[in-house]
Design a protein around this motif. Structure first.
Motif, short mmCIF file in Angstrom:
data_model
loop_
_atom_site.label_atom_id
_atom_site.label_comp_id
_atom_site.label_asym_id
_atom_site.label_seq_id
_atom_site.Cartn_x
_atom_site.Cartn_y
_atom_site.Cartn_z
N ARG A 255 0.82 -1.20 0.00
CA ARG A 255 0.00 0.00 0.00
C ARG A 255 0.86 1.26 0.00
O ARG A 255 0.48 2.28 -0.57
CB ARG A 255 -0.94 -0.01 1.21
N VAL A 258 1.79 2.04 -3.56
CA VAL A 258 0.67 2.66 -4.30
C VAL A 258 0.58 4.14 -3.95
O VAL A 258 0.48 5.00 -4.83
CB VAL A 258 -0.66 1.95 -3.97
N ALA A 262 1.44 7.27 -6.52
CA ALA A 262 0.32 8.16 -6.83
C ALA A 262 0.66 9.61 -6.48
O ALA A 262 0.37 10.54 -7.25
CB ALA A 262 -0.93 7.72 -6.08
N TRP A 314 -11.98 8.52 -7.01
CA TRP A 314 -11.54 7.12 -6.91
C TRP A 314 -10.22 6.85 -7.61
O TRP A 314 -9.29 6.30 -7.05
CB TRP A 314 -12.63 6.22 -7.49
N LYS A 315 -10.09 7.24 -8.90
CA LYS A 315 -8.89 6.92 -9.67
C LYS A 315 -7.90 8.07 -9.74
O LYS A 315 -6.84 7.93 -10.36
CB LYS A 315 -9.27 6.49 -11.10
N ASP A 317 -5.10 10.76 -8.18
CA ASP A 317 -3.98 10.53 -7.28
C ASP A 317 -4.37 10.74 -5.82
O ASP A 317 -3.98 9.95 -4.95
CB ASP A 317 -2.81 11.45 -7.65
N GLN A 320 -6.36 7.78 -4.54
CA GLN A 320 -5.53 6.59 -4.33
C GLN A 320 -4.69 6.71 -3.07
O GLN A 320 -4.53 5.73 -2.32
CB GLN A 320 -4.63 6.37 -5.56
N ARG A 323 -6.98 6.25 0.05
CA ARG A 323 -7.44 4.87 0.25
C ARG A 323 -6.36 3.99 0.87
O ARG A 323 -6.67 2.98 1.52
CB ARG A 323 -7.89 4.25 -1.09
N GLN A 324 -5.10 4.36 0.69
CA GLN A 324 -4.01 3.55 1.25
C GLN A 324 -3.69 3.94 2.68
O GLN A 324 -3.29 3.09 3.47
CB GLN A 324 -2.74 3.70 0.39
N ALA A 375 -10.44 -1.00 -10.89
CA ALA A 375 -9.10 -1.55 -10.78
C ALA A 375 -9.11 -3.07 -10.87
O ALA A 375 -10.11 -3.72 -10.54
CB ALA A 375 -8.47 -1.12 -9.45
#
Length: 421
Positions: A255, A258, A262, A314-315, A317, A320, A323-324, A375
């Motif tokens: 994570r 990611v 991002a 959602w997609k 940067d 992302q 979310r991590q 994803a």
């Protein structure tokens, strides 16, 4: 740009994103055929996974039959998240020696089994004199036209390389699409497509070129982050009108990886924006008004583009990263609300109208809905991120947002003062 032109540009991009990523297509078969200068027996040994020349392209390292029911294990040269070759268990069916076979993936060490649930591939060989017609078919359930189009061109490339291998005995790596010259051409084409939206004059061309450069620098940051994380084959692909994308063949491992990749899209530009601001101030002080205006415009476009990428979609940067690093749905919702509020407050302070900000919020919400859950699911969960790394990434996210936010405000004030906005 006028409100009408802006609306057309935004609507066109939203429609294009929906068509590429989200429109339900159902179960579809993508097919491509090519006449190859080789006899059927030789091509069978190359295309049959258990054939003597199955490694002609370097993709298959080894393959072995597991039973007499068609099950086989294939080891690929593509790297998994651990840097090791990906292994697949496949089921071979409808086998007619030297004529045809079908294959489906039963298990994969990289992707979740759900990814392969509807996937089937069929290879057919038909002799035509001294040549052989090779027909490749891939059936899957698709959402968006991007993936079937990608598979069509992948099959087209594979058969083109097979023809070269059959004639020369050598496999030629790479292709024209990702060649640096082609990518420069796509960047130029992207700028020319954007030019009419900014006005068919030198100023409009400069703005189109600046926006294209901003996108390239953003993706360069992602690519640099990939390399720092050990992704040796990371590269940048430019897509006219839609922008660019930094990709790598190896999946994410953690994570933190990611979040870091991002954030570095905007993070890389965060180092450049202060330099552009200083350079513009220096040029203005020396009396070079045009150079100062161009540098200020570049700083403002870079800041605005990158701060918009940090919005918790959602997609995007920002989405992302959050979310991590957020420990649960409540923390994620709260952090997303705070970041979106900061973005709207920044837009209001920069002088954007309330109507524009409402439209921007609606656009981001639609984008989030269009791309949510798009994803590819990995076989195993990503390695968790440490608490210390969560705080580091959260601090970096705030710092990058603050730098670009300042860049937006500085550029809007400076260009407004010059009468250029």
């Amino acid at each position: 740009m006028s409100p009408i032109v802006t609306a057309i540009l935004v609507a066109s991009n939203l429609g294009l994103i929906f068509l590429l990523l989200s429109v339900p297509l159902g179960l579809r078969t993508v097919r491509f055929s090519r006449l190859v200068a080789a006899d059927r027996r030789r091509l069978w040994q190359a295309l049959w996974p258990l054939g003597s020349d199955a490694g002609w392209s370097g993709d298959i390292l080894s393959a072995e039959a597991l039973d007499d029911q068609g099950a086989a294990r294939i080891v690929l040269s593509w790297e998994g998240r651990d840097g090791q070759p990906i292994e697949r268990k496949v089921l071979l069916r409808d086998v007619v020696e030297e004529s045809r076979f079908s294959m489906r993936v039963v298990d994969d060490t990289s992707l979740d089994a759900s990814f392969w649930a509807d996937y089937r591939t069929t290879t057919e060989l038909v002799a035509e004199g001294k040549f052989t017609r090779v027909v490749l078919s891939q059936t899957d359930r698709y959402r968006g036209i991007a993936f079937p189009v990608f598979r069509y061109f992948a099959m087209r490339r594979e058969l083109g390389k097979l023809d070269v291998w059959a004639r020369t005995g050598r496999y030629r790596k790479g292709g024209w699409f990702e060649h640096p010259v082609s990518q420069v051409g796509f960047a130029v084409l992207s700028a020319l497509i954007l030019w009419p939206f900014f006005g068919l004059n030198l100023g409009g061309l400069a703005l189109a070129a600046i926006l294209t450069s901003v996108v390239a620098l953003h993706e360069l940051g992602h690519m640099a982050a990939f390399r720092l994380m050990g992704h040796r084959k990371a590269r940048m692909i430019f897509i006219p009108l839609l922008g660019g994308i930094a990709i790598d063949g190896r999946p994410y491992d953690s994570r933190f990886e990611v979040a870091f990749v991002a954030l570095m899209g905007a993070g890389f530009s965060a180092f450049l924006v202060p330099l552009l601001i200083a350079a513009s101030a220096l040029a203005s002080g020396e009396g070079h008004r045009l150079a100062a205006a161009l540098l200020a415009t570049l700083a403002g476009c870079s800041a605005l583009f990158n701060v918009a990428n940090l919005v918790p979609v959602w997609k995007f940067d920002g989405g992302q990263v959050l979310r991590q690093i957020c420990p649960g749905p409540i923390a994620l919702a709260l952090a997303s609300f705070v970041l979106l509020s900061a973005f709207l407050a920044l837009g209001w302070r920069a002088g954007f109208s309330h109507g524009f900000l409402l439209v921007a919020g609606a656009v981001f919400a639609i984008l989030s809905l269009l791309t949510m859950g798009s994803a590819v699911k990995p076989r195993h969960e990503l390695k968790p991120i440490r608490t210390f790394d969560c705080f580091v990434m959260a601090g970096a996210l705030l710092a990058v947002f603050a730098i670009h936010g300042y860049g937006v405000l500085w550029a809007s004030d400076r260009l407004l003062g010059w009468g250029l906005t």
